[in-house]
Design a protein around this motif. Structure first.
Motif, PDB file in Angstrom:
ATOM      1  N   ASN A  95       0.832  -1.198   0.000  1.00 60.35           N
ATOM      2  CA  ASN A  95       0.000   0.000   0.000  1.00 60.35           C
ATOM      3  C   ASN A  95       0.868   1.249   0.000  1.00 60.35           C
ATOM      4  OD1 ASN A  95      -2.298  -1.676   0.227  1.00 60.35           O
ATOM      5  ND2 ASN A  95      -2.202  -1.630   2.465  1.00 60.35           N
ATOM      6  N   SER A  96       0.270   2.364  -0.330  1.00 58.91           N
ATOM      7  CA  SER A  96       0.974   3.658  -0.342  1.00 58.91           C
ATOM      8  C   SER A  96       2.286   3.546  -1.115  1.00 58.91           C
ATOM      9  CB  SER A  96       1.241   4.125   1.096  1.00 58.91           C
ATOM     10  OG  SER A  96       0.045   4.233   1.824  1.00 58.91           O
ATOM     11  N   LEU A  97       2.204   2.973  -2.292  1.00 58.38           N
ATOM     12  CA  LEU A  97       3.404   2.730  -3.078  1.00 58.38           C
ATOM     13  C   LEU A  97       4.061   4.034  -3.510  1.00 58.38           C
ATOM     14  CD1 LEU A  97       2.132  -0.327  -5.092  1.00 58.38           C
ATOM     15  CD2 LEU A  97       4.250  -0.270  -3.742  1.00 58.38           C
ATOM     16  N   LYS A  98       5.388   3.984  -3.568  1.00 60.10           N
ATOM     17  CA  LYS A  98       6.196   5.138  -3.945  1.00 60.10           C
ATOM     18  C   LYS A  98       7.019   4.780  -5.180  1.00 60.10           C
ATOM     19  CE  LYS A  98       6.853   6.211   0.978  1.00 60.10           C
ATOM     20  NZ  LYS A  98       7.868   6.428   2.058  1.00 60.10           N
ATOM     21  N   PRO A  99       7.444   5.780  -5.937  1.00 63.36           N
ATOM     22  CA  PRO A  99       8.293   5.483  -7.105  1.00 63.36           C
ATOM     23  C   PRO A  99       9.541   4.680  -6.733  1.00 63.36           C
ATOM     24  CG  PRO A  99       7.473   7.711  -7.243  1.00 63.36           C
ATOM     25  CD  PRO A  99       7.052   7.195  -5.896  1.00 63.36           C
ATOM     26  N   GLU A 100      10.069   4.896  -5.552  1.00 66.04           N
ATOM     27  CA  GLU A 100      11.268   4.163  -5.138  1.00 66.04           C
ATOM     28  C   GLU A 100      10.986   2.703  -4.817  1.00 66.04           C
ATOM     29  OE1 GLU A 100      10.125   7.065  -3.889  1.00 66.04           O
ATOM     30  OE2 GLU A 100      10.479   7.197  -1.711  1.00 66.04           O
ATOM     31  N   ASP A 101       9.728   2.283  -4.835  1.00 67.58           N
ATOM     32  CA  ASP A 101       9.398   0.868  -4.684  1.00 67.58           C
ATOM     33  C   ASP A 101       9.514   0.119  -6.014  1.00 67.58           C
ATOM     34  OD1 ASP A 101       6.788   1.861  -2.467  1.00 67.58           O
ATOM     35  OD2 ASP A 101       8.711   0.959  -1.900  1.00 67.58           O
ATOM     36  N   THR A 102       9.756   0.860  -7.090  1.00 70.23           N
ATOM     37  CA  THR A 102       9.902   0.234  -8.403  1.00 70.23           C
ATOM     38  C   THR A 102      11.085  -0.725  -8.406  1.00 70.23           C
ATOM     39  OG1 THR A 102       8.898   2.089  -9.569  1.00 70.23           O
ATOM     40  CG2 THR A 102      10.388   0.659 -10.830  1.00 70.23           C
ATOM     41  N   ALA A 103      10.830  -1.985  -8.785  1.00 71.17           N
ATOM     42  CA  ALA A 103      11.874  -3.010  -8.756  1.00 71.17           C
ATOM     43  C   ALA A 103      11.298  -4.315  -9.291  1.00 71.17           C
ATOM     44  CB  ALA A 103      12.386  -3.224  -7.337  1.00 71.17           C
ATOM     45  N   VAL A 104      12.192  -5.273  -9.501  1.00 72.25           N
ATOM     46  CA  VAL A 104      11.764  -6.648  -9.720  1.00 72.25           C
ATOM     47  C   VAL A 104      11.671  -7.311  -8.352  1.00 72.25           C
ATOM     48  CG1 VAL A 104      12.346  -8.887 -10.716  1.00 72.25           C
ATOM     49  CG2 VAL A 104      12.785  -6.780 -12.008  1.00 72.25           C
ATOM     50  N   TYR A 105      10.532  -7.895  -8.076  1.00 71.98           N
ATOM     51  CA  TYR A 105      10.297  -8.543  -6.786  1.00 71.98           C
ATOM     52  C   TYR A 105      10.383 -10.060  -6.978  1.00 71.98           C
ATOM     53  CZ  TYR A 105       8.812  -4.163  -4.660  1.00 71.98           C
ATOM     54  OH  TYR A 105       8.790  -2.880  -4.151  1.00 71.98           O
ATOM     55  N   ASN A 106      11.251 -10.672  -6.184  1.00 69.28           N
ATOM     56  CA  ASN A 106      11.433 -12.121  -6.239  1.00 69.28           C
ATOM     57  C   ASN A 106      10.959 -12.764  -4.948  1.00 69.28           C
ATOM     58  OD1 ASN A 106      13.978 -11.030  -7.956  1.00 69.28           O
ATOM     59  ND2 ASN A 106      13.314 -12.996  -8.746  1.00 69.28           N
ATOM     60  N   CYS A 107      10.116 -13.765  -5.099  1.00 69.25           N
ATOM     61  CA  CYS A 107       9.728 -14.571  -3.950  1.00 69.25           C
ATOM     62  C   CYS A 107      10.901 -15.480  -3.578  1.00 69.25           C
ATOM     63  CB  CYS A 107       8.511 -15.411  -4.323  1.00 69.25           C
ATOM     64  SG  CYS A 107       7.945 -16.548  -3.052  1.00 69.25           S
ATOM     65  N   ASN A 108      11.071 -15.741  -2.289  1.00 63.68           N
ATOM     66  CA  ASN A 108      12.107 -16.670  -1.882  1.00 63.68           C
ATOM     67  C   ASN A 108      11.570 -17.646  -0.844  1.00 63.68           C
ATOM     68  OD1 ASN A 108      12.972 -15.833   1.045  1.00 63.68           O
ATOM     69  ND2 ASN A 108      12.844 -13.909  -0.072  1.00 63.68           N
ATOM     70  N   ALA A 109      12.202 -18.807  -0.796  1.00 68.45           N
ATOM     71  CA  ALA A 109      11.834 -19.819   0.190  1.00 68.45           C
ATOM     72  C   ALA A 109      13.101 -20.422   0.768  1.00 68.45           C
ATOM     73  CB  ALA A 109      10.978 -20.914  -0.444  1.00 68.45           C
ATOM     74  N   HIS A 110      13.167 -20.439   2.093  1.00 69.03           N
ATOM     75  CA  HIS A 110      14.291 -21.063   2.785  1.00 69.03           C
ATOM     76  C   HIS A 110      13.881 -22.479   3.152  1.00 69.03           C
ATOM     77  CE1 HIS A 110      16.824 -17.439   3.485  1.00 69.03           C
ATOM     78  NE2 HIS A 110      15.674 -16.841   3.287  1.00 69.03           N
ATOM     79  N   ALA A 111      14.641 -23.436   2.647  1.00 68.82           N
ATOM     80  CA  ALA A 111      14.368 -24.846   2.919  1.00 68.82           C
ATOM     81  C   ALA A 111      15.652 -25.461   3.460  1.00 68.82           C
ATOM     82  CB  ALA A 111      13.915 -25.565   1.652  1.00 68.82           C
ATOM     83  N   ASN A 112      15.715 -25.608   4.779  1.00 66.36           N
ATOM     84  CA  ASN A 112      16.932 -26.056   5.451  1.00 66.36           C
ATOM     85  C   ASN A 112      18.077 -25.102   5.094  1.00 66.36           C
ATOM     86  OD1 ASN A 112      15.563 -28.266   6.625  1.00 66.36           O
ATOM     87  ND2 ASN A 112      15.727 -29.361   4.697  1.00 66.36           N
ATOM     88  N   ILE A 113      19.108 -25.552   4.424  1.00 67.44           N
ATOM     89  CA  ILE A 113      20.224 -24.672   4.103  1.00 67.44           C
ATOM     90  C   ILE A 113      20.118 -24.104   2.686  1.00 67.44           C
ATOM     91  CG2 ILE A 113      21.772 -25.867   5.679  1.00 67.44           C
ATOM     92  CD1 ILE A 113      23.053 -27.184   3.219  1.00 67.44           C
ATOM     93  N   LEU A 114      19.033 -24.437   1.994  1.00 62.98           N
ATOM     94  CA  LEU A 114      18.887 -24.002   0.607  1.00 62.98           C
ATOM     95  C   LEU A 114      17.979 -22.778   0.508  1.00 62.98           C
ATOM     96  CD1 LEU A 114      18.424 -27.495  -1.101  1.00 62.98           C
ATOM     97  CD2 LEU A 114      20.515 -26.134  -0.902  1.00 62.98           C
TER      98      LEU A 114
END
Length: 115
Positions: free
Chosen positions: A83-102
């Motif tokens: 919410n309340s997005l700003k121009p500086e929020d412009t980016a590529v957003y990557n989801c990540n998942a931590h699975a043990n050490i990976l």
């Protein structure tokens, strides 16, 4: 192996909102936590938000009070409400998942905030 698929990026005006989704498939029982990175052109990758299996959350200072991370365990999906997005929020957003050490990353979704 964990596979992540993101959706929900796009173009929005400053002050607007977007919701990103990330669905995990594969060896989901190995996942300890999930979250979102973002990277803007010419900038370092930034950890935006994380959520653990127990529901604990953490946010970058730059998004506190504006972004909310949540999860639907039945759907193996994590959401990032922005919410309340700003121009500086412009980016590529990557989801990540931590699975043990990976660490697994999704393919990324573009978020563009116009001024």
């Amino acid at each position: 192996q964990v596979h992540l698929v993101e959706s929900g990026g796009g173009l929005v005006q400053a002050g607007g909102s977007l919701r990103l989704s990330c669905t995990a498939t594969g060896n989901i029982f190995s996942i300890n936590a999930m979250g979102w990175y973002r990277q803007a052109p010419g900038k370092q990758r930034e950890l935006v938000a994380t959520i653990t299996n127990g529901g604990s959350t953490n946010y970058a200072d730059s998004v506190k009070g504006r972004f909310t991370i949540s999860r639907d365990n039945a759907k193996n999906t994590v959401y990032l409400q922005m919410n309340s997005l700003k121009p500086e929020d412009t980016a590529v957003y990557n989801c990540n998942a931590h699975a043990n050490i990976l660490l697994y990353l999704g393919q990324g979704t573009q978020v563009t905030v116009s001024s």
